[in-house]
Design a protein around this motif. Sequence first.
Motif, PDB file in Angstrom:
ATOM      1  N   TYR A 145      23.447 -22.272   9.589  1.00 50.32           N
ATOM      2  CA  TYR A 145      23.436 -23.732   9.593  1.00 50.32           C
ATOM      3  C   TYR A 145      22.430 -24.286  10.602  1.00 50.32           C
ATOM      4  CZ  TYR A 145      24.958 -28.535  10.456  1.00 50.32           C
ATOM      5  OH  TYR A 145      24.986 -29.899  10.631  1.00 50.32           O
ATOM      6  N   SER A 146      22.371 -23.685  11.779  1.00 47.62           N
ATOM      7  CA  SER A 146      21.461 -24.195  12.820  1.00 47.62           C
ATOM      8  C   SER A 146      20.005 -24.094  12.381  1.00 47.62           C
ATOM      9  CB  SER A 146      21.659 -23.426  14.130  1.00 47.62           C
ATOM     10  OG  SER A 146      21.366 -22.049  13.958  1.00 47.62           O
ATOM     11  N   ILE A 147      19.679 -23.075  11.580  1.00 48.56           N
ATOM     12  CA  ILE A 147      18.311 -22.950  11.061  1.00 48.56           C
ATOM     13  C   ILE A 147      17.993 -24.115  10.148  1.00 48.56           C
ATOM     14  CG2 ILE A 147      16.832 -21.592   9.514  1.00 48.56           C
ATOM     15  CD1 ILE A 147      18.126 -19.080  10.655  1.00 48.56           C
ATOM     16  N   ARG A 148      18.929 -24.438   9.256  1.00 48.59           N
ATOM     17  CA  ARG A 148      18.696 -25.554   8.341  1.00 48.59           C
ATOM     18  C   ARG A 148      18.518 -26.866   9.112  1.00 48.59           C
ATOM     19  NH1 ARG A 148      22.704 -22.654   5.636  1.00 48.59           N
ATOM     20  NH2 ARG A 148      24.382 -24.133   6.077  1.00 48.59           N
ATOM     21  N   VAL A 149      19.333 -27.061  10.137  1.00 46.78           N
ATOM     22  CA  VAL A 149      19.231 -28.281  10.939  1.00 46.78           C
ATOM     23  C   VAL A 149      17.879 -28.337  11.655  1.00 46.78           C
ATOM     24  CG1 VAL A 149      20.167 -29.521  12.926  1.00 46.78           C
ATOM     25  CG2 VAL A 149      21.713 -28.522  11.232  1.00 46.78           C
ATOM     26  N   ASP A 150      17.461 -27.233  12.273  1.00 41.19           N
ATOM     27  CA  ASP A 150      16.167 -27.198  12.973  1.00 41.19           C
ATOM     28  C   ASP A 150      15.030 -27.572  12.028  1.00 41.19           C
ATOM     29  OD1 ASP A 150      17.357 -26.402  15.293  1.00 41.19           O
ATOM     30  OD2 ASP A 150      16.788 -24.282  15.121  1.00 41.19           O
ATOM     31  N   GLU A 151      15.049 -26.994  10.833  1.00 44.19           N
ATOM     32  CA  GLU A 151      13.944 -27.220   9.907  1.00 44.19           C
ATOM     33  C   GLU A 151      13.986 -28.621   9.300  1.00 44.19           C
ATOM     34  OE1 GLU A 151      11.391 -25.425   9.713  1.00 44.19           O
ATOM     35  OE2 GLU A 151      12.162 -23.779  10.921  1.00 44.19           O
ATOM     36  N   VAL A 152      15.186 -29.170   9.107  1.00 46.39           N
ATOM     37  CA  VAL A 152      15.276 -30.559   8.641  1.00 46.39           C
ATOM     38  C   VAL A 152      14.659 -31.484   9.677  1.00 46.39           C
ATOM     39  CG1 VAL A 152      16.862 -32.477   8.186  1.00 46.39           C
ATOM     40  CG2 VAL A 152      17.251 -30.266   7.108  1.00 46.39           C
ATOM     41  N   HIS A 153      14.983 -31.283  10.938  1.00 48.74           N
ATOM     42  CA  HIS A 153      14.421 -32.131  11.996  1.00 48.74           C
ATOM     43  C   HIS A 153      12.906 -31.956  12.094  1.00 48.74           C
ATOM     44  CE1 HIS A 153      18.573 -32.408  14.181  1.00 48.74           C
ATOM     45  NE2 HIS A 153      18.514 -33.105  13.062  1.00 48.74           N
ATOM     46  N   ALA A 154      12.413 -30.728  11.898  1.00 50.61           N
ATOM     47  CA  ALA A 154      10.967 -30.501  11.900  1.00 50.61           C
ATOM     48  C   ALA A 154      10.303 -31.236  10.738  1.00 50.61           C
ATOM     49  CB  ALA A 154      10.666 -29.004  11.819  1.00 50.61           C
ATOM     50  N   LEU A 155      10.951 -31.237   9.573  1.00 49.58           N
ATOM     51  CA  LEU A 155      10.433 -31.969   8.418  1.00 49.58           C
ATOM     52  C   LEU A 155      10.372 -33.465   8.707  1.00 49.58           C
ATOM     53  CD1 LEU A 155       9.660 -32.308   5.394  1.00 49.58           C
ATOM     54  CD2 LEU A 155      12.126 -32.341   4.902  1.00 49.58           C
ATOM     55  N   LEU A 156      11.427 -33.997   9.290  1.00 53.59           N
ATOM     56  CA  LEU A 156      11.465 -35.432   9.583  1.00 53.59           C
ATOM     57  C   LEU A 156      10.383 -35.819  10.585  1.00 53.59           C
ATOM     58  CD1 LEU A 156      15.345 -35.741   9.817  1.00 53.59           C
ATOM     59  CD2 LEU A 156      13.899 -36.569   7.947  1.00 53.59           C
ATOM     60  N   ARG A 157      10.132 -34.964  11.571  1.00 57.08           N
ATOM     61  CA  ARG A 157       9.048 -35.231  12.527  1.00 57.08           C
ATOM     62  C   ARG A 157       7.695 -35.193  11.829  1.00 57.08           C
ATOM     63  NH1 ARG A 157      12.303 -31.979  15.840  1.00 57.08           N
ATOM     64  NH2 ARG A 157      11.051 -30.139  15.355  1.00 57.08           N
ATOM     65  N   SER A 158       7.534 -34.253  10.903  1.00 58.93           N
ATOM     66  CA  SER A 158       6.263 -34.156  10.162  1.00 58.93           C
ATOM     67  C   SER A 158       6.015 -35.412   9.350  1.00 58.93           C
ATOM     68  CB  SER A 158       6.282 -32.926   9.236  1.00 58.93           C
ATOM     69  OG  SER A 158       6.376 -31.732   9.971  1.00 58.93           O
ATOM     70  N   ILE A 159       7.057 -35.928   8.715  1.00 65.00           N
ATOM     71  CA  ILE A 159       6.914 -37.154   7.929  1.00 65.00           C
ATOM     72  C   ILE A 159       6.588 -38.333   8.843  1.00 65.00           C
ATOM     73  CG2 ILE A 159       8.174 -38.801   6.481  1.00 65.00           C
ATOM     74  CD1 ILE A 159       9.673 -36.387   5.304  1.00 65.00           C
ATOM     75  N   PHE A 160       7.282 -38.411   9.968  1.00 58.79           N
ATOM     76  CA  PHE A 160       7.038 -39.489  10.936  1.00 58.79           C
ATOM     77  C   PHE A 160       5.591 -39.450  11.435  1.00 58.79           C
ATOM     78  CE2 PHE A 160       7.007 -41.102  15.302  1.00 58.79           C
ATOM     79  CZ  PHE A 160       7.542 -42.361  15.115  1.00 58.79           C
TER      80      PHE A 160
END
Length: 504
Positions: A145-160
């Motif tokens: 689960y923590s991997i999915r959360v880390d990568e979701v946050h990385a995706l959101l930063r990339s979009i931002f």
Amino acid sequence: MELIITFLVIALVLTLALPAVLRHSRRSKFNLPPGPKPWPVIGNLHLIGPLPHQSLHALAKKHGPLMYLRLGSRPTVVGSSAAAARFFFKTHDLSFSDRPNTVVGKYTAYNSSDIVWSSYGPYWRHVRRLFLSELLNAKRLHSFYSIRVDEVHALLRSIFNASPSVLLKELLFAFTFNVISRMAFGRQYVAQDFEKGIDEFMLLHGVFNLGDFIPWLGFLDLQGYVRRMKLLSQKLDVLYEQILVDHEERRHLEGDTFVAKDMVDLLLLMVDDHPTTDDDTRLHRDNVKAFIQDLIVGATDTPSLTIEWAISELVRNPEKQRKAAEELERVVGRERWVEEDDIPQLPYLVAIVKETMRLHPAAPLLLPRLAREHAVAGEDCGGYDVPAGTRVLVNVWAMGRDPAVWESPEEFWPERFLGSAVDVKGQDMELVPFGAGRRMCAGYGLGLKMIQLVLANLVHGFEWLPPAGMRPEEVSMEEAGGITLTMKVPLEAIVVPKLPHHLY
């Protein structure tokens, strides 16, 4: 010379006449579903266009939801309704649990040894249990689960960081690849090294290769697909081999202290490089590479495509996007991101995912099955025969547009699923984007988690708008070819961050 010419003429006449003779004999013996009249040699192949799911949908409107075709010399039955899916996936699931031999399975899936293309039998059942009980069980998925959360946050930063204009496809592929890379391989590999290969893989899985349907033409490779499959296999094998070498080096360095940390570690522990004749369920090195490919393809393409289609629909339907955003703000608030535990409290968001899968299923035409034995459809499917050896195609794209099941089927209307018990987990035949029965996608649980979590955060964190100067309804929803449903024109949207900046 005259004798040779005469022989060639006779051979040509027999070749042209044989399909008609066999068809007449077959129809006199079986009560086959209705279908278009086939041509000599090619059968009905001339009726299949560059988007087979659309071609078959048009034919089903004329001939019915259970339709008989001859694709070259291959008898084929196409199902385009919930009743047909129930016949294939529930009532007679065991009868239709095999796969046909195809060149794409041979050349791109290590001689059809992966979980997707392997024939039904002891090996496939062993591999299926391995995936469900060892690699993709609920406990293991939760542990990542923590991997999915880390990568979701990385995706959101990339979009931002990419805002205001975002080309979503590339960012989504990198996200899904990074998730499966860390879960399955224990570290991040470079997504771009795999992206073009996976795109080619999906394209080649969606083509109608003449050699599969007219075997005596196969050696000519008239379309060039076999050559491309062989080249692709060589390129991808180099990448998969490096993954195995990296794991073997770590195991060697750690020696007696080695502990399996990821999915490839588990698979390598099961490998036996000494094949025996008394055990056809043993795993070998190429089998592990085939499973690595299954994991990459299944966990990257399907989630990223579904999310892109969903965001595209929300850009085209701003009122639906506002409704989803209001639900998210009410349940989650504006001071944090969405977590997986929030999803059950987000019925409208879940309805958007279902509606996207209805209109834009990642695999519009499920991979072919092969009838292991003769089966007879129920009265709801006309009581027709499906003889052993028949190929079976299920057109889930057409099923999602069935006016007998869905009101205003061409309209994007998530509200139809509010209060509805219909789900995508293989029990409700009206909606089977992951398939159903024994051959249902083994990784659907992981895929669904990723789609729901990412989509929720994309809508929660950003407002999605069409490109400057374009009206919402002008966003293209045109489809491209391949085994998966890709957008012909990738979505490029304007994004406006909505949450406090410290969250990005």
